[in-house]
Each structure stands twice: as structure tokens, then as C-alpha cells.
Scaffold this active site. Sequence first.
Site, short mmCIF file in Angstrom:
data_model
loop_
_atom_site.label_atom_id
_atom_site.label_comp_id
_atom_site.label_asym_id
_atom_site.label_seq_id
_atom_site.Cartn_x
_atom_site.Cartn_y
_atom_site.Cartn_z
N HIS A 125 -10.85 34.87 -15.79
CA HIS A 125 -12.30 34.66 -15.59
C HIS A 125 -12.72 33.20 -15.85
O HIS A 125 -13.85 32.83 -15.52
CB HIS A 125 -13.12 35.57 -16.51
CG HIS A 125 -12.99 37.02 -16.20
ND1 HIS A 125 -13.20 37.54 -14.93
CD2 HIS A 125 -12.67 38.09 -16.99
CE1 HIS A 125 -13.01 38.86 -14.96
NE2 HIS A 125 -12.68 39.21 -16.18
N ASP A 162 -5.59 43.13 -12.33
CA ASP A 162 -6.56 43.46 -13.37
C ASP A 162 -7.72 44.22 -12.73
O ASP A 162 -8.05 44.00 -11.57
CB ASP A 162 -7.07 42.17 -14.01
CG ASP A 162 -7.90 42.39 -15.28
OD1 ASP A 162 -7.36 42.20 -16.38
OD2 ASP A 162 -9.10 42.73 -15.15
N HIS A 164 -10.80 43.92 -13.32
CA HIS A 164 -11.92 43.01 -13.08
C HIS A 164 -11.47 41.89 -12.15
O HIS A 164 -10.34 41.41 -12.26
CB HIS A 164 -12.41 42.41 -14.41
CG HIS A 164 -12.85 43.43 -15.40
ND1 HIS A 164 -12.00 43.89 -16.39
CD2 HIS A 164 -14.02 44.10 -15.54
CE1 HIS A 164 -12.65 44.80 -17.13
NE2 HIS A 164 -13.86 44.95 -16.62
N ASP A 246 -6.04 47.16 -17.27
CA ASP A 246 -7.27 47.89 -17.54
C ASP A 246 -7.72 48.78 -16.38
O ASP A 246 -8.76 49.43 -16.46
CB ASP A 246 -8.41 46.95 -17.97
CG ASP A 246 -8.41 45.63 -17.23
OD1 ASP A 246 -7.63 45.49 -16.25
OD2 ASP A 246 -9.18 44.73 -17.62
#
Length: 309
Positions: A125, A162, A164, A246
Site C-alpha cells: 500500500h 493479497d 487488498h 488475507d
Amino acid sequence: MPTLLVTHPACLDHLTPPGHPERPDRLRALERAFADEKFSGLARAQAPRSPLETIALCHPMDYVEQIRDATPQQGMVQLDADTSMSPGSFEAALRAAGGAVFAVDQVMAKKADNAFVATRPPGHHAETARPMGFCLFNNAAIAARHAQKQHGLERAALVDFDVHHGNGSQEIFWADASVMYCSTHQMPLYPGTGSPSERGEHNNIVNAPLRAGDGGPQFRQAFESTILPRLREFRPDIIIISAGFDAHMRDPLASLNLNEEDFGWATRKIMEVAETSAGSRIVSVLEGGYDLEGLAGSAAAHVEALMRG
């Protein structure tokens, strides 16, 4: 040659507020998983500190110094709603970036077939000059850029599974035809980026979003129909994996229903592409995964697949 596992105890000293999902216990869970006898064949190394100049391959030096200078002497400082630093955070971040770069060096020197870098804080991120989403420096992006600058590789690919979307990796390489960024992720979900229409200036961004409730079949279909064909066409010289776990069905931060074997399958598929164009060169870097049992089992399946390469 063995698969290399890179870690460092300093990464346990990046402390987060009570109840924060990105916590030191994540690495302890992985440590226990990799203590199993089936991982006795792993080569193991401690992550060196990254030089600031190497981090500056992806982040302006004044940003790197701002993060360094924001490190508190005691207690905790919040950089944004999700992202904080404790006295040990900058050292941990240097080891996380340094571990990824070291893994590239070892794979390029043919001292390891491939590598998994189990460090924190995570990275995908982190934008060019903005920490966010638990991330300070973009470890996977730095590894890709280091492979190009230090080892002369032309094309690097980042594959991010991931849950996200890796907005930081996408932003860093948006205008760079020499790096392809491919991502499966849940949408809508933090950070809100990652639609298929986001393609980069050179059609080098490949987003394959999934919906809440999707599981292994939809994830595998996204890989087979969208990610893998574009990767094969790109013919990367090295593949960096942003390995977040995740999307596992147990994870508290999202609503995908992957299991351990889905991560093993994706790893094997990425390895097939790497074998074709990249001399099997793969460096995998830990991103998310916040249920300790789901994280440990999924990372174990991922590394078992790498070891069988």
C-alpha cells in the site's frame, strides 16, 4: 538449490496499537509453521538492513528521511488512521526492504532457487511518497526495481494475491512499461482502487477483482483467464510475489473464501510462468494475512510449492 527463507527478529519490534491486526504474533505464527520438519530443507538467512539509497529506488530520499525522522523515541506515533510507528519500526522497515533485496541477490547469484521473505511491516500500500495501510516502504516494488538496476534485468512482474489491492505498487509502476503489476483482490474493499479499467500508461497494470463471498473457483478463474495470459505474454525476467494471505476464509478483514490449497495452486501457476521466461526466478514477499491459523497454513502451502520447484 534450496528455497531461501529470509526473516529477522527486528521485525518483531515494530509494535502496533492494542488490537491492531498487523501485529508481531503474525511472524511468530510463521516461525512455528516453518519449524516443522518438512521445512528442514529450507536455506535460512537473516534480512540485512537496506541502504537508504536502495529504498530510494522507489521512494524519494526526503520521504525515506521523513519516515526515519518520524520514528518515536518511546510510545507510538500515528502516520494515518491505520499506520503507526513504534521505536523499533524504522529498523523493522529497513530489514523488510533489505530482506526483499537480499533475496533478489541470492536468487540472481543462483544461491537459491527462489525465496520467501517473512518480514513486516508489509509494503504494497505504500505509494511513492505516502505511507498507508500498515505499510511504510514498498518492499516488493523495491525488490523489482533493484533486480533491474543492480542485475540488469529488463522486465519485472509483480503478482499480488493479497485480498487488498496494492495501490502503492500500481502507483509506483503506473507509467513504467518495464514492470507489469497483476492483482487479484476483493472489491469493493480498502483501499478502493483496483478496477479492471485501471491499466497503466502502457497497459502494464492487470487488475482482476473478486466479489465478497468468492472462493477458490472464482480466484482460480481470475488467474487462468486474466493474470496468467498477460504474464506469459509479458515474459518477465523475474517475478516478485506480493504474498498476502488475507483472502483466506478465516481472515477477519475481508470476505473471500480461499483455503490453503488455493494459495499453493496459485504459487505453482506463477512458477510455471517463471520457468518459461524468468529462469524460475521468484522472490515472494509477505504482505497481509491476519488470522494466525489461516496465515500459517497458507504460507506453509505457498512455501511448500516453492520448495517443490
